[in-house]
Write an enzyme that holds these catalytic residues in place. Sequence first.
Site, PDB file in Angstrom:
ATOM      1  NE  ARG A  23     -35.405 -44.269 -38.657  1.00  0.00           N
ATOM      2  CZ  ARG A  23     -35.816 -43.186 -39.299  1.00  0.00           C
ATOM      3  NH1 ARG A  23     -37.031 -43.143 -39.808  1.00  0.00           N
ATOM      4  NH2 ARG A  23     -35.046 -42.126 -39.415  1.00  0.00           N
ATOM      5  CB  ILE A  48     -35.111 -30.988 -52.273  1.00  0.00           C
ATOM      6  CG1 ILE A  48     -35.326 -31.642 -50.903  1.00  0.00           C
ATOM      7  CG2 ILE A  48     -34.068 -29.888 -52.168  1.00  0.00           C
ATOM      8  CD1 ILE A  48     -34.158 -32.463 -50.414  1.00  0.00           C
ATOM      9  CG  HIS A  70     -38.993 -37.714 -44.036  1.00  0.00           C
ATOM     10  ND1 HIS A  70     -39.501 -38.032 -45.273  1.00  0.00           N
ATOM     11  CD2 HIS A  70     -37.690 -38.035 -44.065  1.00  0.00           C
ATOM     12  CE1 HIS A  70     -38.525 -38.514 -46.031  1.00  0.00           C
ATOM     13  NE2 HIS A  70     -37.417 -38.536 -45.312  1.00  0.00           N
ATOM     14  CG  ASP A  92     -32.422 -43.384 -36.891  1.00  0.00           C
ATOM     15  OD1 ASP A  92     -32.301 -42.919 -38.042  1.00  0.00           O
ATOM     16  OD2 ASP A  92     -33.485 -43.356 -36.252  1.00  0.00           O
ATOM     17  CE  LYS A 130     -28.958 -39.529 -53.472  1.00  0.00           C
ATOM     18  NZ  LYS A 130     -29.438 -38.510 -54.403  1.00  0.00           N
ATOM     19  CE1 TYR A 146     -30.652 -41.379 -50.665  1.00  0.00           C
ATOM     20  CE2 TYR A 146     -29.884 -40.937 -48.421  1.00  0.00           C
ATOM     21  CZ  TYR A 146     -30.360 -40.489 -49.636  1.00  0.00           C
ATOM     22  OH  TYR A 146     -30.542 -39.137 -49.842  1.00  0.00           O
TER      23      TYR A 146
HETATM   24  N1  UDP Z   1     -37.947 -40.221 -35.984  1.00  0.00           N
HETATM   25  C1  UDP Z   1     -38.722 -40.680 -34.937  1.00  0.00           C
HETATM   26  N2  UDP Z   1     -39.967 -41.154 -35.226  1.00  0.00           N
HETATM   27  C2  UDP Z   1     -40.487 -41.194 -36.491  1.00  0.00           C
HETATM   28  C3  UDP Z   1     -39.671 -40.714 -37.553  1.00  0.00           C
HETATM   29  C4  UDP Z   1     -38.408 -40.245 -37.258  1.00  0.00           C
HETATM   30  O1  UDP Z   1     -38.308 -40.671 -33.777  1.00  0.00           O
HETATM   31  O2  UDP Z   1     -41.618 -41.660 -36.677  1.00  0.00           O
HETATM   32  C5  UDP Z   1     -36.584 -39.726 -35.698  1.00  0.00           C
HETATM   33  C6  UDP Z   1     -35.484 -40.503 -36.403  1.00  0.00           C
HETATM   34  O3  UDP Z   1     -35.065 -41.572 -35.586  1.00  0.00           O
HETATM   35  C7  UDP Z   1     -34.422 -39.440 -36.590  1.00  0.00           C
HETATM   36  C8  UDP Z   1     -35.201 -38.134 -36.708  1.00  0.00           C
HETATM   37  O4  UDP Z   1     -36.501 -38.408 -36.200  1.00  0.00           O
HETATM   38  O5  UDP Z   1     -33.608 -39.353 -35.439  1.00  0.00           O
HETATM   39  C9  UDP Z   1     -35.329 -37.658 -38.139  1.00  0.00           C
HETATM   40  O6  UDP Z   1     -35.804 -38.745 -38.912  1.00  0.00           O
HETATM   41  P1  UDP Z   1     -36.310 -38.575 -40.409  1.00  0.00           P
HETATM   42  O7  UDP Z   1     -36.856 -39.907 -40.839  1.00  0.00           O
HETATM   43  O8  UDP Z   1     -37.224 -37.396 -40.497  1.00  0.00           O
HETATM   44  O9  UDP Z   1     -34.997 -38.198 -41.218  1.00  0.00           O
HETATM   45  P2  UDP Z   1     -33.567 -38.976 -41.291  1.00  0.00           P
HETATM   46  O10 UDP Z   1     -32.740 -38.413 -40.173  1.00  0.00           O
HETATM   47  O11 UDP Z   1     -33.823 -40.433 -41.190  1.00  0.00           O
HETATM   48  O12 UDP Z   1     -33.052 -38.555 -42.632  1.00  0.00           O
END
Ligand code: UDP
Length: 327
Positions: free
Chosen positions: A280, A15, A187, A283, A143, A139
């Site tokens: 995860r 970013i 991501h 989340d 912030k 994290y």
């Molecule tokens: N996600 C997923 N599988 C992956 C990576 C991410 O299902 O291998 C899901 C994660 O659980 C979240 C969304 O995708 O709901 C976005 O995750 P990311 O890590 O991109 O960003 P975050 O929301 O953690 O900042």
Amino acid sequence: MGAVKVLVTGGCGYIGSATARWLSQRGAAVTVLDDLSEGHRSAWDGEFVELDLLDRDALHQWAERKEFDGVIHFAARCYVGESVQQPIRYWRANVVPVIHLCEVMQGVPLVFSSTCATFGDPLTPTLAEDHPQNPVNPYGATKAAVERLLRDREEAGEGAFAALRYFNAAGACPSGEHGEHHDPETHLIPLACQAALGRRDELTVFGTDWDTPDGTCVRDYIHIDDLASAHEIALRRILDGGSSGAWNLGTGIGVSVKEILDAVGECLGSPVPFVEGPRRLGDPECLVADPSLAKAELGWKASYTDIERLISTAAVWHQNHPEGYSS
Ligand code: UDP
């Protein structure tokens, strides 16, 4: 932007570099400071200094000869999971550099890269600025702590601030030259693009039993150029003497993990191979911005509100740069 002198820390990151380019294209004199621990040198081709903000003496020495109208501070560690495993590393990396910066940039307005992770688990379907801040991981806590530090600094008359709380930063520069490259990549959108392009076997969908329409997590994906334009507006506001504050930056539109996989498959003409896995840790089910305050006070709103349009920018980057900046 005119000829304002802006220091962008972490300006070789995802970013940060999008914002540095955005400001520079609009006439700002941008200096990027980065320690290159995560950033990519080729993500920025303007004025550059390699420096670790934890090195207080080196920063003081360098800053003595410099003068900036404003600072945009991106440099930080930004992985939720890693922050849970290494909290002290996160507190050091995300808070100490801000203290050092504020010491050398007394009175200088500062735009801070914050996050929706400062809110913790949402109590409402969309998150507005007045939602309680109860971060659920180190994290988000670091912030939130910096936001507090900047409020204290502003109240003591030591410099205005704008804290910009991003939702899920996504997409790539529309020219296709710059995009997302983390190592290792965690991501969703880059992983999905790499899987659809056959560069990794498959991705795991983290949970299909969430209380959402299709059972997968919902997020608010905001394009990096929309974030860059918000930084320009927020910086101009505090440079012009406008009041300090914190603003949530998102589209206001929730998109599920499965909808992302469908859109990536559509854009790349090849379905994303995936398996369903457990949730995860850490989340939240659904994170969607209420962007009304940013619209009302900054006159900012997202232009990438169509998820396929956003993902098509990422798809071009991943197609043309299979190894990211190493390509
Ligand atoms: N996600 C997923 N599988 C992956 C990576 C991410 O299902 O291998 C899901 C994660 O659980 C979240 C969304 O995708 O709901 C976005 O995750 P990311 O890590 O991109 O960003 P975050 O929301 O953690 O900042």
